[in-house]
Design a protein around this motif. Sequence first.
Motif, PDB file in Angstrom:
ATOM      1  N   MET A 130      33.570  14.591  53.143  1.00  0.00           N
ATOM      2  CA  MET A 130      34.371  15.765  52.835  1.00  0.00           C
ATOM      3  C   MET A 130      33.553  16.864  52.165  1.00  0.00           C
ATOM      4  O   MET A 130      34.009  18.000  52.060  1.00  0.00           O
ATOM      5  N   GLN A 131      32.356  16.553  51.698  1.00  0.00           N
ATOM      6  CA  GLN A 131      31.537  17.530  50.998  1.00  0.00           C
ATOM      7  C   GLN A 131      30.461  18.107  51.908  1.00  0.00           C
ATOM      8  O   GLN A 131      30.004  17.452  52.847  1.00  0.00           O
ATOM      9  N   SER A 132      30.031  19.340  51.614  1.00  0.00           N
ATOM     10  CA  SER A 132      28.869  19.899  52.276  1.00  0.00           C
ATOM     11  C   SER A 132      27.629  19.169  51.780  1.00  0.00           C
ATOM     12  O   SER A 132      27.667  18.424  50.784  1.00  0.00           O
ATOM     13  N   THR A 133      26.506  19.389  52.440  1.00  0.00           N
ATOM     14  CA  THR A 133      25.272  18.715  52.029  1.00  0.00           C
ATOM     15  C   THR A 133      24.879  19.088  50.604  1.00  0.00           C
ATOM     16  O   THR A 133      24.456  18.229  49.822  1.00  0.00           O
ATOM     17  N   ALA A 134      25.022  20.364  50.247  1.00  0.00           N
ATOM     18  CA  ALA A 134      24.665  20.789  48.896  1.00  0.00           C
ATOM     19  C   ALA A 134      25.604  20.174  47.867  1.00  0.00           C
ATOM     20  O   ALA A 134      25.179  19.790  46.761  1.00  0.00           O
ATOM     21  N   GLY A 168      23.611  10.759  53.782  1.00  0.00           N
ATOM     22  CA  GLY A 168      24.054  11.013  55.142  1.00  0.00           C
ATOM     23  C   GLY A 168      23.449  12.249  55.764  1.00  0.00           C
ATOM     24  O   GLY A 168      24.132  13.000  56.475  1.00  0.00           O
ATOM     25  N   MET A 169      22.158  12.480  55.507  1.00  0.00           N
ATOM     26  CA  MET A 169      21.480  13.645  56.080  1.00  0.00           C
ATOM     27  C   MET A 169      20.033  13.282  56.354  1.00  0.00           C
ATOM     28  O   MET A 169      19.549  12.240  55.907  1.00  0.00           O
ATOM     29  N   ASP A 170      19.343  14.136  57.101  1.00  0.00           N
ATOM     30  CA  ASP A 170      17.930  13.879  57.335  1.00  0.00           C
ATOM     31  C   ASP A 170      17.106  14.580  56.253  1.00  0.00           C
ATOM     32  O   ASP A 170      17.623  15.415  55.498  1.00  0.00           O
ATOM     33  N   ARG A 176      16.874  21.563  52.461  1.00  0.00           N
ATOM     34  CA  ARG A 176      17.696  22.778  52.466  1.00  0.00           C
ATOM     35  C   ARG A 176      18.781  22.707  51.393  1.00  0.00           C
ATOM     36  O   ARG A 176      19.125  23.728  50.780  1.00  0.00           O
ATOM     37  N   ALA A 177      19.316  21.510  51.173  1.00  0.00           N
ATOM     38  CA  ALA A 177      20.337  21.361  50.125  1.00  0.00           C
ATOM     39  C   ALA A 177      19.736  21.645  48.753  1.00  0.00           C
ATOM     40  O   ALA A 177      20.356  22.313  47.915  1.00  0.00           O
TER      41      ALA A 177
END
Length: 213
Positions: A130-134, A168-170, A176-177
């Motif tokens: 539910m959250q953005s990467t940042a 849950g990101m590369d 970038r976050a």
Amino acid sequence: MFSAVPAADAATLLEGHLAQVLPDGAEVFAEGAAAEFLFLLLEGEILIQPPGASPQFRLTAGDTVGEEAVLTGMPHAATARAAGSVSLIALPAGKLMAYLESHFEVAIVMISAMAGHLREQVREITELKMQSTAERLASYLLALAGDATGRAVVRLPYEKRHLADHLGMDPATLSRAFAKLRDKGVVASRTDKVEIADVTELRIYGDCAAFTA
């Protein structure tokens, strides 16, 4: 999970166990494989990798690994890999299930413990999605900061590539976050140190902001 097992019975369950030391990245079990062992994690961390692009999560020393498949008789629903060197005890699933068939009260305690653990994992994954990467990164850093206020310095407990997996990101998305959080006073070093200029301000962002990934 084993709190209801008497000491004498625990010794019996450990008969025939396998002790394993696995290197970083080694597969503990694969998604879809039969559950032949219940693993007890003694040292290190294990990364659980659900299918698709779902966020991953970690198990640490003292956790059990693969119990949901062992206790239900289903294949493993995710892949488990060592995140760094790990030390494990592997208990044969057949011996454990034979014991539980004749000790119903212990089985109930184990299933209750497993259900609580799975609820926590589902909650964590749901919040991440539910959250953005940042926002995911901000929430994670705030958890490391604990009750601190004002300026704080936190240290990442593992490498950034593993942190990216957990969130849950590369790795590029994680970078970038971190860049997005610079405006919120977050500065990451090339090592494991992260400086937060104002924990209270970051906490407000974590609660209210709406960056897009």
